[in-house]
Design an enzyme around this catalytic site. Structure first.
Site, short mmCIF file in Angstrom:
data_model
loop_
_atom_site.label_atom_id
_atom_site.label_comp_id
_atom_site.label_asym_id
_atom_site.label_seq_id
_atom_site.Cartn_x
_atom_site.Cartn_y
_atom_site.Cartn_z
NE ARG A 179 -3.88 -6.85 -21.75
CZ ARG A 179 -4.39 -6.58 -23.30
NH1 ARG A 179 -5.50 -6.03 -23.26
NH2 ARG A 179 -3.48 -6.66 -24.06
CD GLU A 241 5.80 -24.49 -15.40
OE1 GLU A 241 5.66 -23.33 -14.68
OE2 GLU A 241 4.92 -24.77 -16.00
#
Ligand SMILES: Cc1cc2nc3c(=O)[nH]c(=O)nc-3n(C[C@H](O)[C@H](O)[C@H](O)COP(=O)(O)OP(=O)(O)OC[C@H]3O[C@@H](n4cnc5c(N)ncnc54)[C@H](O)[C@@H]3O)c2cc1C
Length: 387
Positions: A179, A241
């Site tokens: 985070r 991706e």
């Protein structure tokens, strides 16, 4: 259900393949032997509008979907997995992520240059001690006025030795773990940035670099997304991706299959073409089945994500499972198809004179890059077991 590509998609595939055969193929021996990025590659792909397939028209792109991106990846991969990967890193790992997450100012500044091939893009997640466990990254970005001072390193970065723009991640609040990560774009001529080329046994011609950041100053305006929310940027691009890179592996499989069928017709032993021996026929049939299975799972995944409004995927989504399955299946099939191809070529398959061995050396990367086979299995199982 409709398993057909439309006319525009067929044309895109054909044009890409024809260009790759005419422009890239004659250079491939030198590209592979010398691990040399073919000069002018992105300027040439720009002429075909390939650099901005998924980029909005507002930024000079073609505004198409991931199905079209997969068609380009596959058809470049039929000639060179390495250059297909390099194209994928530029467009999907770098430009596409910028489009999805960056400010209008950053998009205006960089996307048209990436589309035109004036800039080559790359993405830096992996570090020497943080590969599969990407959140363990140690690179830091410390705020100083309206700049961040970046220190640390990245490794295995596709296109870095030739790139002008890097999208990368650094810890802006290391105490907070995942985070406390933020994303930035930086131009590679920024003081404090340095790159060394890594030598590899496969994917030669797709330059890979290790990067060092020493007191590199990045303006705060170059942050992509919000401070400490970089993990959302990072995970939002992983599924697309994986899908597009699966298609690069499809191209390699097709190349190995085409070469093997031709050789099985032409090579005579015991007075007959080896293609008349059932054990060789079995290999060819297995190669075909591997390719077809991988093809449909890859294009299903591309079709699936093209139909989603929220394409971010990640933990807790079906997209995460489907994208991981597409690349897991395509990459392991690709290695097997190339192994069978080398076997069909016998001793000539082991000689550097024949390109079949290049495809095998390239193929192995697909089981490692964009998350390893082991990590893909963990993702699939996690989503299957999710209640
Ligand atoms: C040619 C090439 C191009 C690349 N391009 C890029 C790029 O452009 N940008 C970028 O950021 N990165 C890039 N990478 C890095 C790539 O994504 C990493 O190599 C990959 O994620 C694996 O990390 P690692 O090499 O540190 O292996 P490690 O994470 O150290 O893994 C070593 C082994 O342990 C296994 N393993 C690790 N964790 C677990 C687990 N929890 N359970 C079971 N097995 C596990 C792995 O599957 C692997 O077999 C590239 C790599 C290569 C080789």
């Amino acid at each position: 259900m409709d398993f057909k590509f439309n006319q525009e998609q067929e044309m895109l595939a054909e044009t890409t393949y024809k260009w790759a055969v005419n422009w890239l193929e004659p250079k491939m021996q030198e590209v592979d032997e010398e691990d040399k990025f073919p000069e002018g590659f992105f300027k040439e792909t720009a002429k075909l509008d390939l650099n901005g397939i998924t980029i909005d028209e507002e930024y000079e792109g073609a505004g198409l979907g991931y199905t079209e991106a997969c068609l380009v990846a596959e058809n470049l991969g039929r000639v060179s997995s390495a250059l297909s990967m390099t194209w994928g890193a530029h467009l999907i790992l770098c430009a596409d992520n910028i489009q999805s997450n960056a400010s209008k100012e950053i998009k205006d500044k960089y996307l048209p240059k990436l589309v035109s091939g004036d800039m080559i893009g790359c993405l830096g997640i992996t570090e020497p001690d943080a590969g599969s466990d990407a959140m363990a990254m140690r690179t830091t970005a410390v705020k100083d006025g309206d700049e961040y001072v970046v220190n640390g390193s990245k490794t295995f970065i596709t296109n870095a030795p030739v790139g002008q723009l890097l999208l990368f991640y650094a810890k802006t609040d290391p105490e907070k773990g995942s985070r406390g990560i933020s994303a930035f774009v930086v131009e590679t001529d920024t003081p404090g940035y340095s790159c060394n080329k890594i030598d590899k046994f496969g994917m030669r011609g797709s330059p890979t670099g290790e990067l060092a950041f020493n007191d590199m100053r990045v303006p705060a305006s170059q942050m992509v997304g919000e401070e400490n929310k970089g993990v959302h940027v990072l995970t939002s691009g992983l599924c697309t991706e994986r899908i597009v890179l699966s298609a690069c592996a499809l191209g390699t499989m097709r190349a190995a299959m085409d070469l093997s069928v031709k050789y099985a017709r032409e090579r005579y032993q015991f007075g007959r073409p080896i293609g008349e021996f059932q054990i060789i026929q079995q290999k060819l049939a297995d190669m075909y089945c591997h390719y077809e299975r991988a093809k449909w799972l890859t294009y299903y995944a591309a079709w699936y994500v093209d139909g989603l409004t929220d394409k971010r995927g990640g933990k807790g989504t079906d997209l995460d499972k489907i994208a991981a399955a597409a690349i897991l299946n395509a990459s392991e099939s690709c290695t097997q198809v190339c192994l069978d191809g080398v076997q069909i070529f016998g001793g000539y398959g082991y000689s550097l004179e024949y390109p079949i061995q290049r495809h095998l050396r390239d193929a192995k990367l697909w089981e490692i890059g964009a998350g390893t086979s082991e990590i893909r299995r963990l993702i699939i199982a996690r989503e299957l077991l999710r209640t």
